[in-house]
Motif scaffolding. Structure first.
Motif, PDB file in Angstrom:
ATOM      1  N   SER A 167       0.827  -1.203   0.000  1.00 17.42           N
ATOM      2  CA  SER A 167       0.000   0.000   0.000  1.00 17.42           C
ATOM      3  C   SER A 167       0.867   1.260   0.000  1.00 17.42           C
ATOM      4  O   SER A 167       0.580   2.220  -0.725  1.00 17.42           O
ATOM      5  CB  SER A 167      -0.922  -0.008   1.222  1.00 17.42           C
ATOM      6  OG  SER A 167      -1.721   1.144   1.250  1.00 17.42           O
ATOM      7  N   HIS A 187       2.315   1.699  -3.434  1.00 14.71           N
ATOM      8  CA  HIS A 187       1.307   2.264  -4.339  1.00 14.71           C
ATOM      9  C   HIS A 187       1.186   3.778  -4.142  1.00 14.71           C
ATOM     10  O   HIS A 187       1.099   4.529  -5.113  1.00 14.71           O
ATOM     11  CB  HIS A 187      -0.064   1.612  -4.095  1.00 14.71           C
ATOM     12  CG  HIS A 187      -0.254   0.312  -4.767  1.00 14.71           C
ATOM     13  ND1 HIS A 187      -0.857   0.184  -5.993  1.00 14.71           N
ATOM     14  CD2 HIS A 187       0.076  -0.936  -4.388  1.00 14.71           C
ATOM     15  CE1 HIS A 187      -0.892  -1.086  -6.336  1.00 14.71           C
ATOM     16  NE2 HIS A 187      -0.329  -1.797  -5.382  1.00 14.71           N
ATOM     17  N   ALA A 208       2.048   6.494  -6.953  1.00 14.22           N
ATOM     18  CA  ALA A 208       1.003   7.402  -7.421  1.00 14.22           C
ATOM     19  C   ALA A 208       1.455   8.855  -7.288  1.00 14.22           C
ATOM     20  O   ALA A 208       1.235   9.666  -8.197  1.00 14.22           O
ATOM     21  CB  ALA A 208      -0.285   7.169  -6.639  1.00 14.22           C
ATOM     22  N   PRO A 236       2.497  -1.207 -13.113  1.00 11.85           N
ATOM     23  CA  PRO A 236       1.914  -2.463 -12.618  1.00 11.85           C
ATOM     24  C   PRO A 236       2.909  -3.624 -12.608  1.00 11.85           C
ATOM     25  O   PRO A 236       2.907  -4.440 -11.695  1.00 11.85           O
ATOM     26  CB  PRO A 236       0.764  -2.736 -13.584  1.00 11.85           C
ATOM     27  CG  PRO A 236       0.408  -1.392 -14.126  1.00 11.85           C
ATOM     28  CD  PRO A 236       1.718  -0.654 -14.200  1.00 11.85           C
ATOM     29  N   ILE A 283       5.205  -3.121  -9.562  1.00 11.49           N
ATOM     30  CA  ILE A 283       4.509  -3.435  -8.315  1.00 11.49           C
ATOM     31  C   ILE A 283       4.379  -4.943  -8.147  1.00 11.49           C
ATOM     32  O   ILE A 283       4.590  -5.473  -7.056  1.00 11.49           O
ATOM     33  CB  ILE A 283       3.130  -2.739  -8.276  1.00 11.49           C
ATOM     34  CG1 ILE A 283       3.336  -1.229  -8.111  1.00 11.49           C
ATOM     35  CG2 ILE A 283       2.272  -3.297  -7.155  1.00 11.49           C
ATOM     36  CD1 ILE A 283       2.080  -0.416  -8.279  1.00 11.49           C
ATOM     37  N   SER A 309       6.096  -6.818  -4.993  1.00  6.72           N
ATOM     38  CA  SER A 309       5.197  -7.326  -3.968  1.00  6.72           C
ATOM     39  C   SER A 309       5.266  -8.830  -3.812  1.00  6.72           C
ATOM     40  O   SER A 309       4.645  -9.388  -2.927  1.00  6.72           O
ATOM     41  CB  SER A 309       3.767  -6.910  -4.288  1.00  6.72           C
ATOM     42  OG  SER A 309       3.332  -7.512  -5.493  1.00  6.72           O
TER      43      SER A 309
END
Length: 87
Positions: free
Chosen positions: A50, A53, A57, A79, A82, A86
């Protein structure tokens, strides 16, 4: 209804060792402790993802606002990054 799960021999030996040491009352207690640790690890992973992200952003927004042409491929690549970070 009791669930039965087959453990690898080394895991079964560990469970038996922990129970026989008196540290845990039975196999269920060992598995409960192990699952609690796994849940905590997953919560920490979700929190890191999180945060990643949010940083991504913010960086994308900043690059877009500044008109940075080098940042143009970032939305397409983000994407993938990430997903790799992750795992």
């Amino acid at each position: 209804m009791a669930n039965q799960t087959a453990l690898l021999p080394e895991h079964q030996n560990l469970v038996e060792s922990l129970v026989s040491s008196g540290r845990y009352e039975g196999p269920h207690a060992v598995l409960t402790a192990a699952l609690a640790l796994l849940q905590e690890k997953e919560r920490e992973r979700a929190a890191r993802l999180s945060a990643l992200h949010a940083v991504l952003a913010a960086e994308l927004s900043s690059a877009h606002a500044s008109g940075d042409a080098a940042a143009a491929p970032l939305p397409r690549l983000a994407p993938q990054a990430i997903t790799r970070l992750s795992a």
